[in-house]
Design a protein around this motif. Structure first.
Motif, PDB file in Angstrom:
ATOM      1  N   GLN A  56       0.877  -1.166   0.000  1.00  0.00           N
ATOM      2  CA  GLN A  56       0.000   0.000   0.000  1.00  0.00           C
ATOM      3  C   GLN A  56       0.918   1.221   0.000  1.00  0.00           C
ATOM      4  N   GLU A  57       0.883   1.972  -1.083  1.00  0.00           N
ATOM      5  CA  GLU A  57       1.800   3.096  -1.222  1.00  0.00           C
ATOM      6  C   GLU A  57       1.320   4.326  -0.471  1.00  0.00           C
ATOM      7  N   ASP A  58       2.262   5.117  -0.044  1.00  0.00           N
ATOM      8  CA  ASP A  58       2.012   6.391   0.623  1.00  0.00           C
ATOM      9  C   ASP A  58       2.218   7.482  -0.417  1.00  0.00           C
ATOM     10  N   PRO A  59       1.145   8.103  -0.921  1.00  0.00           N
ATOM     11  CA  PRO A  59       1.301   9.091  -1.985  1.00  0.00           C
ATOM     12  C   PRO A  59       1.801  10.462  -1.520  1.00  0.00           C
ATOM     13  N   GLU A  60       1.684  10.759  -0.217  1.00  0.00           N
ATOM     14  CA  GLU A  60       2.023  12.088   0.280  1.00  0.00           C
ATOM     15  C   GLU A  60       3.378  12.161   0.970  1.00  0.00           C
ATOM     16  N   GLY A  61       3.661  11.193   1.815  1.00  0.00           N
ATOM     17  CA  GLY A  61       4.898  11.224   2.578  1.00  0.00           C
ATOM     18  C   GLY A  61       4.854  12.253   3.688  1.00  0.00           C
ATOM     19  N   GLN A  62       5.948  12.315   4.442  1.00  0.00           N
ATOM     20  CA  GLN A  62       6.086  13.270   5.546  1.00  0.00           C
ATOM     21  C   GLN A  62       7.519  13.758   5.581  1.00  0.00           C
ATOM     22  N   GLU A  63       7.685  14.984   6.049  1.00  0.00           N
ATOM     23  CA  GLU A  63       9.025  15.554   6.155  1.00  0.00           C
ATOM     24  C   GLU A  63       9.611  15.292   7.540  1.00  0.00           C
ATOM     25  N   PHE A  64      10.881  14.893   7.538  1.00  0.00           N
ATOM     26  CA  PHE A  64      11.642  14.692   8.770  1.00  0.00           C
ATOM     27  C   PHE A  64      13.043  15.236   8.536  1.00  0.00           C
ATOM     28  N   SER A  65      13.706  15.628   9.603  1.00  0.00           N
ATOM     29  CA  SER A  65      15.045  16.193   9.463  1.00  0.00           C
ATOM     30  C   SER A  65      16.056  15.156   8.984  1.00  0.00           C
ATOM     31  N   ASP A  66      15.804  13.878   9.341  1.00  0.00           N
ATOM     32  CA  ASP A  66      16.725  12.815   8.926  1.00  0.00           C
ATOM     33  C   ASP A  66      16.018  11.462   8.994  1.00  0.00           C
ATOM     34  N   LEU A  67      16.728  10.430   8.598  1.00  0.00           N
ATOM     35  CA  LEU A  67      16.168   9.086   8.582  1.00  0.00           C
ATOM     36  C   LEU A  67      15.831   8.608   9.995  1.00  0.00           C
ATOM     37  N   ALA A  68      16.586   9.026  10.987  1.00  0.00           N
ATOM     38  CA  ALA A  68      16.299   8.633  12.371  1.00  0.00           C
ATOM     39  C   ALA A  68      14.921   9.129  12.804  1.00  0.00           C
ATOM     40  N   GLY A  69      14.561  10.330  12.395  1.00  0.00           N
ATOM     41  CA  GLY A  69      13.229  10.854  12.701  1.00  0.00           C
ATOM     42  C   GLY A  69      12.141  10.057  12.012  1.00  0.00           C
ATOM     43  N   ALA A  70      12.392   9.652  10.781  1.00  0.00           N
ATOM     44  CA  ALA A  70      11.435   8.816  10.051  1.00  0.00           C
ATOM     45  C   ALA A  70      11.292   7.459  10.722  1.00  0.00           C
ATOM     46  N   GLU A  71      12.402   6.910  11.197  1.00  0.00           N
ATOM     47  CA  GLU A  71      12.366   5.610  11.869  1.00  0.00           C
ATOM     48  C   GLU A  71      11.580   5.703  13.171  1.00  0.00           C
ATOM     49  N   GLU A  72      11.745   6.771  13.921  1.00  0.00           N
ATOM     50  CA  GLU A  72      10.988   6.969  15.167  1.00  0.00           C
ATOM     51  C   GLU A  72       9.496   7.051  14.854  1.00  0.00           C
ATOM     52  N   ASN A  73       9.148   7.746  13.770  1.00  0.00           N
ATOM     53  CA  ASN A  73       7.752   7.834  13.362  1.00  0.00           C
ATOM     54  C   ASN A  73       7.213   6.453  12.994  1.00  0.00           C
ATOM     55  N   ALA A  74       8.022   5.643  12.331  1.00  0.00           N
ATOM     56  CA  ALA A  74       7.615   4.281  11.980  1.00  0.00           C
ATOM     57  C   ALA A  74       7.336   3.467  13.236  1.00  0.00           C
ATOM     58  N   MET A  75       8.180   3.610  14.248  1.00  0.00           N
ATOM     59  CA  MET A  75       7.993   2.889  15.510  1.00  0.00           C
ATOM     60  C   MET A  75       6.666   3.285  16.158  1.00  0.00           C
ATOM     61  N   VAL A  76       6.428   4.580  16.277  1.00  0.00           N
ATOM     62  CA  VAL A  76       5.205   5.070  16.910  1.00  0.00           C
ATOM     63  C   VAL A  76       3.980   4.628  16.112  1.00  0.00           C
ATOM     64  N   SER A  77       4.028   4.786  14.802  1.00  0.00           N
ATOM     65  CA  SER A  77       2.890   4.429  13.954  1.00  0.00           C
ATOM     66  C   SER A  77       2.603   2.937  14.005  1.00  0.00           C
TER      67      SER A  77
END
Length: 103
Positions: free
Chosen positions: A16-37
């Motif tokens: 299931q693709e994410d068409p919008e995405g989200q902005e993060f300062s770096d990959l670590a921030g994206a990974e933290e968001n993945a954990m929470v989500s």
């Protein structure tokens, strides 16, 4: 800021693709968001009386749609953390304990 896309891969390999995405300062921030989500999705499924789907995974893509991180939900299920809404987790645990047929 870089944009990351959180595509969801299920146990059958469907994406299931994410068409919008989200902005993060770096990959670590994206990974933290993945954990929470992932924790929130797992908890919501428990609240609905559904089995825990630890076979799901986020496939995180960068702005060029290149895979930069695969985040299995099983990883989130195994890790403790305070990022998850504690009230939601409490309800999930109570719901899990009250599922008919469970000892």
């Amino acid at each position: 800021m870089p944009r990351y896309f959180f595509c969801l891969r299920d146990e059958n390999g469907n994406l299931q693709e994410d068409p919008e995405g989200q902005e993060f300062s770096d990959l670590a921030g994206a990974e933290e968001n993945a954990m929470v989500s992932a924790k929130e999705i797992l908890a919501e499924e428990l609240l609905r009386g559904k089995p825990v789907r630890t076979g799901l995974a986020f496939e995180i893509l960068d702005e060029n749609h290149k895979l930069v991180l695969r985040f299995p939900f099983a990883f989130a299920a195994e890790r403790s953390g305070t990022s998850l809404n504690l009230e939601l987790l409490t309800f999930a645990l109570i719901a899990c304990a009250n599922i008919p047929g469970k000892p």
